[in-house]
Design an enzyme around this catalytic site. Structure first.
Site, PDB file in Angstrom:
ATOM      1  N   ASP A  96     -13.139   5.794   7.957  1.00 11.64           N
ATOM      2  CA  ASP A  96     -11.810   5.189   7.965  1.00 11.64           C
ATOM      3  C   ASP A  96     -11.087   5.595   6.680  1.00 11.64           C
ATOM      4  O   ASP A  96     -11.464   5.169   5.584  1.00 11.64           O
ATOM      5  CB  ASP A  96     -11.961   3.662   8.051  1.00 11.64           C
ATOM      6  CG  ASP A  96     -10.616   2.939   8.000  1.00 11.64           C
ATOM      7  OD1 ASP A  96      -9.576   3.611   7.876  1.00 11.64           O
ATOM      8  OD2 ASP A  96     -10.619   1.698   8.088  1.00 11.64           O
ATOM      9  N   LYS A 119       0.372   3.010   5.223  1.00 11.43           N
ATOM     10  CA  LYS A 119       0.110   2.858   3.792  1.00 11.43           C
ATOM     11  C   LYS A 119       0.812   4.011   3.057  1.00 11.43           C
ATOM     12  O   LYS A 119       2.028   4.036   3.035  1.00 11.43           O
ATOM     13  CB  LYS A 119      -1.390   2.758   3.574  1.00 11.43           C
ATOM     14  CG  LYS A 119      -1.951   1.603   4.441  1.00 11.43           C
ATOM     15  CD  LYS A 119      -3.357   1.238   4.139  1.00 11.43           C
ATOM     16  CE  LYS A 119      -3.980   0.343   5.204  1.00 11.43           C
ATOM     17  NZ  LYS A 119      -3.361  -0.963   5.365  1.00 11.43           N
ATOM     18  N   ASN A 155       0.829  -1.213   0.000  1.00  8.39           N
ATOM     19  CA  ASN A 155       0.000   0.000   0.000  1.00  8.39           C
ATOM     20  C   ASN A 155       0.861   1.260   0.000  1.00  8.39           C
ATOM     21  O   ASN A 155       0.419   2.309   0.458  1.00  8.39           O
ATOM     22  CB  ASN A 155      -0.914  -0.019   1.229  1.00  8.39           C
ATOM     23  CG  ASN A 155      -1.739  -1.288   1.270  1.00  8.39           C
ATOM     24  OD1 ASN A 155      -2.371  -1.649   0.293  1.00  8.39           O
ATOM     25  ND2 ASN A 155      -1.691  -1.994   2.392  1.00  8.39           N
ATOM     26  N   GLU A 183     -15.547   3.142   5.184  1.00  4.55           N
ATOM     27  CA  GLU A 183     -14.218   3.492   4.677  1.00  4.55           C
ATOM     28  C   GLU A 183     -14.432   4.571   3.615  1.00  4.55           C
ATOM     29  O   GLU A 183     -15.515   4.650   3.029  1.00  4.55           O
ATOM     30  CB  GLU A 183     -13.547   2.271   4.028  1.00  4.55           C
ATOM     31  CG  GLU A 183     -13.239   1.174   5.016  1.00  4.55           C
ATOM     32  CD  GLU A 183     -12.602  -0.066   4.373  1.00  4.55           C
ATOM     33  OE1 GLU A 183     -11.955   0.050   3.319  1.00  4.55           O
ATOM     34  OE2 GLU A 183     -12.766  -1.154   4.943  1.00  4.55           O
ATOM     35  N   HIS A 230     -13.672  -2.865   6.796  1.00  3.72           N
ATOM     36  CA  HIS A 230     -12.510  -3.676   7.187  1.00  3.72           C
ATOM     37  C   HIS A 230     -12.743  -4.452   8.490  1.00  3.72           C
ATOM     38  O   HIS A 230     -13.522  -4.039   9.349  1.00  3.72           O
ATOM     39  CB  HIS A 230     -11.316  -2.724   7.366  1.00  3.72           C
ATOM     40  CG  HIS A 230     -10.007  -3.399   7.525  1.00  3.72           C
ATOM     41  ND1 HIS A 230      -9.417  -3.599   8.736  1.00  3.72           N
ATOM     42  CD2 HIS A 230      -9.166  -3.940   6.602  1.00  3.72           C
ATOM     43  CE1 HIS A 230      -8.249  -4.209   8.575  1.00  3.72           C
ATOM     44  NE2 HIS A 230      -8.078  -4.424   7.286  1.00  3.72           N
ATOM     45  N   HIS A 290      -6.829   4.047   3.433  1.00  6.54           N
ATOM     46  CA  HIS A 290      -6.251   3.952   2.088  1.00  6.54           C
ATOM     47  C   HIS A 290      -6.250   5.270   1.327  1.00  6.54           C
ATOM     48  O   HIS A 290      -5.748   5.330   0.217  1.00  6.54           O
ATOM     49  CB  HIS A 290      -6.975   2.867   1.280  1.00  6.54           C
ATOM     50  CG  HIS A 290      -6.640   1.502   1.788  1.00  6.54           C
ATOM     51  ND1 HIS A 290      -5.592   0.753   1.298  1.00  6.54           N
ATOM     52  CD2 HIS A 290      -7.170   0.788   2.807  1.00  6.54           C
ATOM     53  CE1 HIS A 290      -5.509  -0.376   1.970  1.00  6.54           C
ATOM     54  NE2 HIS A 290      -6.461  -0.387   2.897  1.00  6.54           N
ATOM     55  N   SER A 312     -10.560  -0.944   0.643  1.00 10.07           N
ATOM     56  CA  SER A 312      -9.215  -1.505   0.535  1.00 10.07           C
ATOM     57  C   SER A 312      -9.093  -2.631  -0.479  1.00 10.07           C
ATOM     58  O   SER A 312      -8.028  -2.856  -1.025  1.00 10.07           O
ATOM     59  CB  SER A 312      -8.779  -2.032   1.901  1.00 10.07           C
ATOM     60  OG  SER A 312      -9.694  -3.006   2.378  1.00 10.07           O
TER      61      SER A 312
HETATM   62  C1  LIG Z   1      -9.526  -0.053   5.631  1.00  9.10           C
HETATM   63  C2  LIG Z   1      -8.479  -0.368   6.624  1.00  9.10           C
HETATM   64  N1  LIG Z   1      -8.584   0.133   7.861  1.00  9.10           N
HETATM   65  C3  LIG Z   1      -7.659  -0.117   8.795  1.00  9.10           C
HETATM   66  C4  LIG Z   1      -6.572  -0.905   8.519  1.00  9.10           C
HETATM   67  C5  LIG Z   1      -5.597  -1.183   9.612  1.00  9.10           C
HETATM   68  O1  LIG Z   1      -4.507  -0.321   9.545  1.00  9.10           O
HETATM   69  P1  LIG Z   1      -3.086  -0.776  10.088  1.00  9.10           P
HETATM   70  O2  LIG Z   1      -2.452  -1.591   9.023  1.00  9.10           O
HETATM   71  O3  LIG Z   1      -2.361   0.492  10.389  1.00  9.10           O
HETATM   72  O4  LIG Z   1      -3.338  -1.590  11.335  1.00  9.10           O
HETATM   73  C6  LIG Z   1      -6.414  -1.446   7.232  1.00  9.10           C
HETATM   74  C7  LIG Z   1      -5.294  -2.301   6.809  1.00  9.10           C
HETATM   75  O5  LIG Z   1      -4.397  -2.733   7.311  1.00  9.10           O
HETATM   76  C8  LIG Z   1      -7.392  -1.171   6.276  1.00  9.10           C
HETATM   77  O6  LIG Z   1      -7.298  -1.693   5.038  1.00  9.10           O
END
Ligand SMILES: Cc1ncc(COP(=O)(O)O)c(C=O)c1O
Length: 372
Positions: free
Chosen positions: A190, A224, A34, A161, A114, A193, A165
């Site tokens: 969220d 990311k 990412n 989101e 997610h 991404h 993702s």
């Molecule tokens: C949409 C989404 N939210 C949260 C996360 C979690 O973030 P982190 O990797 O910093 O734990 C991810 C992926 O890892 C994600 O794809």
């Protein structure tokens, strides 16, 4: 059946289903991570004397004034009152959601949100309404039905989101914000991404869509496009104060190393200023997506996450292996990361990919799909 037997039979079942997972070291040109803006491949040039470990909870000796600087810079970036560092996006979502939302509260959650959002909701033990992905009518129906309930009165929330993702499509944030406001729900977004990649200074889709004032909180990760360890939540001073006092994922974990704060202070101004990387990223997306379309390959979404749905798990794995054999690191994504029957290649486009390479990859993907 012993515990050992239980594990062995579960693993055998995963193998039989084509869903067995194992670590695979990076090999080939990166079309999987990412690292959308291409910062991760650059050397880290920060020299700092700050401690290399967090040593305790931030509520104890783990606090360091570098985090106040980082959080002020983040709040200024988003034009909001406050930001709060967390150790990962996963804990940020799970901690935020399970702290703010209480049993009896009602939450509308996009069907493709997610796993860490889903886990936050489980911990919150709230009532849940899972609306069809990006379906505003379904969301509105759910909100209206909940508002009309005679015993309604607890708090309502909507969680989405901003850039999905595994599907590479964006939530209709303006409409979701307007609906949430009209029907009295608090909106949490969220931005894992999208942080770094949208809005003139890269602060994300909420800011690009101009809905910051209608959003209760946004969640961002460094992991990311920002190419940084850690994550944060952005919102109001009161939200930060409440989380600082109540969020178990903040209180009961070791603070991040202050040295990491120095990386954030170096990287944030770069990301803010570097519009040319954002431009190159979105240009690369157009080049890749249009070549795929010319070749008759159907890709979902519109953004730099490019899903090519194969369907069957084993076919997706075989297609990804063929693409990797040509030198491109592309992986298959299978359930439970995506719904059953939608296993796919997830191709991640970066700002520093060469256009000729993108064309070559599109041709390799089309060829691989025709052989599995
Ligand atoms: C949409 C989404 N939210 C949260 C996360 C979690 O973030 P982190 O990797 O910093 O734990 C991810 C992926 O890892 C994600 O794809």
């Amino acid at each position: 059946m012993t515990l050992f037997d239980r594990w062995t039979s579960a693993l055998d079942q995963l193998r039989a289903q084509g869903r067995y997972r194992q670590f695979a070291a990076p090999a080939g040109i990166d079309f999987t991570s990412n690292d959308y803006l291409g910062y991760a491949s650059q050397p880290n040039s920060v020299e700092t004397d700050l401690p290399q470990t967090g040593t305790a909870s931030r509520l104890l000796r783990g606090h360091h004034e570098i985090w106040e600087q980082v959080e002020s810079a983040l709040a200024a970036w988003h034009g909001c009152e406050a930001a709060l560092m967390m150790t990962s996006g996963y804990t940020a979502n799970e901690g935020l959601i399970s702290t703010l939302i209480e049993p009896g509260d009602w939450v509308a959650s996009d069907a493709l949100n997610h796993a860490c959002i889903v886990d936050g909701l489980r911990l919150a033990r709230c009532r849940r309404f899972v609306y069809r992905h990006n379906d505003l009518n379904h969301l509105e129906d759910g909100l209206k039905a909940e508002t009309a309930r005679p015993e309604a009165g607890r708090e309502r929330f909507v969680i989405t989101e901003s850039l999905f993702s595994m599907d590479g499509d964006r939530a209709p944030l303006r409409q979701i914000a307007a609906l949430s406001q009209r029907l009295g729900a608090h909106l949490i977004v969220d931005e894992a991404h999208s942080t770094g990649c949208y809005a003139p200074a890269g602060s994300g889709c909420v800011d690009e869509s101009g809905v910051r004032a209608q959003v209760l909180a946004t969640v961002h990760t460094g992991g990311k496009a920002l190419a940084l360890p850690g994550a944060y939540i952005a919102g109001s001073n009161l939200l930060k104060e409440y989380l600082t006092n109540r969020c178990r994922h903040l209180i009961f974990t070791t603070a991040m190393p202050p040295a990491v704060g120095a990386w954030w202070m170096q990287q944030l101004p770069r990301v803010r200023a570097d519009d040319s990387r954002r431009r190159r990223l979105h240009e690369n997306v157009s080049i890749f997506r249009s070549r795929l379309a010319d070749l008759g390959v159907v890709a979902g979404g519109t953004a730099y996450v490019v899903p090519v749905v194969v369907g069957d798990d084993e076919r997706a794995v075989a297609a990804a292996a063929r693409v990797r054999a040509a030198g491109f690191d592309v992986r298959a994504i299978r359930p439970p990361s995506v719904p059953p029957g939608t296993s796919r290649l997830r191709i991640s486009i970066h700002a520093d990919h060469e256009p000729a390479l993108l064309v070559h990859l599109a041709e390799t993907v089309a060829d691989a799909l025709s052989h599995v």
